[in-house]
Design a protein around this motif. Structure first.
Motif, short mmCIF file in Angstrom:
data_model
loop_
_atom_site.label_atom_id
_atom_site.label_comp_id
_atom_site.label_asym_id
_atom_site.label_seq_id
_atom_site.Cartn_x
_atom_site.Cartn_y
_atom_site.Cartn_z
N GLN A 73 9.29 4.91 -14.22
CA GLN A 73 8.08 3.95 -14.98
C GLN A 73 6.84 5.11 -14.67
N GLU A 74 6.42 5.44 -15.64
CA GLU A 74 5.23 6.58 -15.68
C GLU A 74 3.91 5.63 -16.16
N LEU A 75 2.90 6.19 -15.53
CA LEU A 75 1.68 5.65 -15.97
C LEU A 75 0.83 6.88 -16.69
N SER A 76 -0.39 6.45 -17.41
CA SER A 76 -1.01 7.48 -18.16
C SER A 76 -1.81 8.08 -17.08
N SER A 77 -2.10 7.92 -15.91
CA SER A 77 -3.28 8.15 -15.26
C SER A 77 -2.75 7.82 -13.61
N PRO A 78 -2.99 8.59 -12.53
CA PRO A 78 -2.59 8.32 -11.20
C PRO A 78 -2.57 6.68 -10.96
N SER A 79 -1.61 6.28 -10.41
CA SER A 79 -1.55 4.83 -10.17
C SER A 79 -2.05 4.44 -8.78
N GLU A 92 6.14 5.78 -7.47
CA GLU A 92 5.44 5.88 -6.49
C GLU A 92 6.40 4.79 -5.48
N PRO A 93 5.84 5.04 -4.15
CA PRO A 93 6.62 4.27 -3.11
C PRO A 93 6.18 2.64 -3.32
N HIS A 111 11.66 -12.85 5.34
CA HIS A 111 11.18 -11.93 6.27
C HIS A 111 12.13 -10.92 6.43
N ASN A 112 12.36 -10.22 5.03
CA ASN A 112 12.89 -8.92 4.79
C ASN A 112 11.94 -8.16 4.21
N ALA A 113 11.79 -6.92 4.75
CA ALA A 113 11.03 -5.83 4.29
C ALA A 113 11.83 -4.80 3.80
N ILE A 114 11.74 -4.50 2.52
CA ILE A 114 12.47 -3.21 1.77
C ILE A 114 11.55 -2.30 1.35
N PHE A 115 11.80 -1.03 2.08
CA PHE A 115 10.96 0.26 1.47
C PHE A 115 11.92 0.97 0.54
N ILE A 116 11.30 1.20 -0.54
CA ILE A 116 11.83 2.14 -1.73
C ILE A 116 10.93 3.18 -1.92
N PRO A 117 11.38 4.48 -1.76
CA PRO A 117 10.59 5.63 -2.10
C PRO A 117 10.47 5.83 -3.42
N ALA A 118 9.69 6.65 -4.00
CA ALA A 118 9.56 7.19 -5.27
C ALA A 118 10.80 7.74 -5.88
N GLY A 119 11.20 7.39 -7.23
CA GLY A 119 12.47 7.90 -7.58
C GLY A 119 13.85 7.19 -7.19
N GLY A 134 6.94 -13.53 -2.31
CA GLY A 134 6.41 -12.53 -1.17
C GLY A 134 5.46 -11.60 -2.13
N THR A 135 5.39 -10.39 -1.59
CA THR A 135 4.38 -9.46 -2.03
C THR A 135 5.05 -8.02 -2.09
N ALA A 136 4.79 -7.39 -3.26
CA ALA A 136 5.24 -6.16 -3.43
C ALA A 136 3.78 -4.87 -3.30
N VAL A 137 4.29 -4.04 -2.54
CA VAL A 137 2.81 -2.95 -2.23
C VAL A 137 3.43 -1.72 -3.03
N PHE A 138 2.52 -1.33 -3.75
CA PHE A 138 2.54 -0.10 -4.77
C PHE A 138 1.81 0.70 -4.12
N PHE A 139 2.14 1.91 -3.34
CA PHE A 139 1.40 2.73 -2.61
C PHE A 139 0.52 3.71 -3.43
N GLY A 140 0.79 3.83 -4.72
CA GLY A 140 0.30 4.78 -5.38
C GLY A 140 0.93 6.27 -5.42
N ARG A 141 0.53 7.05 -6.43
CA ARG A 141 1.31 8.36 -6.62
C ARG A 141 0.78 9.10 -5.71
N ASP A 142 -0.57 9.12 -5.52
CA ASP A 142 -1.30 10.07 -4.60
C ASP A 142 -1.55 9.60 -3.38
N CYS A 143 -0.62 8.80 -2.58
CA CYS A 143 -0.88 8.16 -1.37
C CYS A 143 -0.69 9.11 -0.09
#
Length: 265
Positions: A2-8, A34-35, A59-67, A80-89
């Motif tokens: 899923q791509e965005l038109s500008s850095p997320s 993005e992660p 109380h499960n935390a699941i980290f998913i790298p970009a791609g 719960g909460t989803a943290v989107f780190f941004g493509r320029d993190c």
């Protein structure tokens, strides 16, 4: 992806909101550019990451790298909460997916406090709030690193079947628009289609073809709901040999035609 038109940018999203517009947005196979960290605080379900399906609970935390291809069930009791780190993190983050089952209350509280601090700074108009948010994000990276190190001795190494499926999902994410079938992917992975499907069923309970179709139809639904591209252009962009074949496949898997889906999106 899923791509965005500008850095997320860095952002926190309530997990139920990810399914706004349809549960297919989280349950179908797809990848982000993005992660992402999923932190479940209530409910349970199944999640598939890189072709491996596991159950998740509070109380499960699941980290998913970009791609990395993934999808998960999100019922009405899941929060719960989803943290989107941004493509320029620029925070140091793991290179591989991780599924962490947090059992100590104080460790879960640490994460909740950090997420609250990030959200507070993101919503603040105080001076340097952006730098403060990034500082707390750095602490989140440290929290992840420590919990991964703590869990490492108890984590079984993936067997050959799971490694193959992970390679398949990586290749699938890169090439799903190419028109390749399961036999083509298997050939690129130097295995037979039968062996690839057997390994997929072992890792996630689904054949290799189901993962491919799920990824294609997710992208089709996304393009139909988020763009004005004509159906024939969407079919061509996803490697279908004709718009008619695309329409038949979409109708079979979704239960309605692409045009009807777009009208209801």
């Amino acid at each position: 992806m899923q791509e965005l038109s500008s850095p997320s940018p860095l952002r926190l999203v309530a997990i139920p909101r990810l399914a706004a517009g349809g549960r297919w947005r989280v349950e179908a196979m797809r990848a982000y550019s993005e992660p992402c960290l999923l932190w479940f605080t209530k409910g349970q379900g199944r999640i598939t990451v890189a072709g491996l399906t596991r159950g998740y609970t509070a109380h499960n935390a699941i980290f998913i790298p970009a791609g990395v291809m993934h999808g998960f069930e999100v019922g009405p009791q899941v929060f719960g909460t989803a943290v989107f780190f941004g493509r320029d993190c620029n925070v140091i983050l793991p290179k591989d997916p991780h599924h962490l089952r947090i059992r100590e209350t104080f460790v879960a509280q640490e994460l909740n406090v950090t997420l609250d601090a990030i959200l507070r700074e993101l919503n603040s108009d105080s001076p340097a709030s952006d730098r403060a948010a990034q500082a707390h994000l750095g602490l989140l990276g440290v929290w992840l690193e420590r919990q991964i190190a703590k869990a490492a001795p108890d984590q079984p190494k993936p067997d050959a079947a799971k490694r193959l499926v992970a390679r398949y999902t990586t290749l699938l994410e890169q090439e799903f628009r190419s028109g390749m079938g399961v036999a083509d992917f298997a050939a690129k992975l130097d295995v037979t289609p039968t062996h690839l499907t057997r390994c997929c069923k072992q890792a996630c309970g689904r054949p290799a073809s189901a993962l491919l179709h799920d990824r294609l139809i997710f992208e089709a639904r996304r393009l139909l709901s988020e763009t004005d591209l004509p159906v024939n252009m969407i079919a061509d962009s996803l490697g279908f040999t004709s718009p008619a074949y695309f329409t038949r496949a979409f109708n079979h898997l979704v239960g309605k035609s692409p045009t009807a889906f777009r009208r209801g999106a």
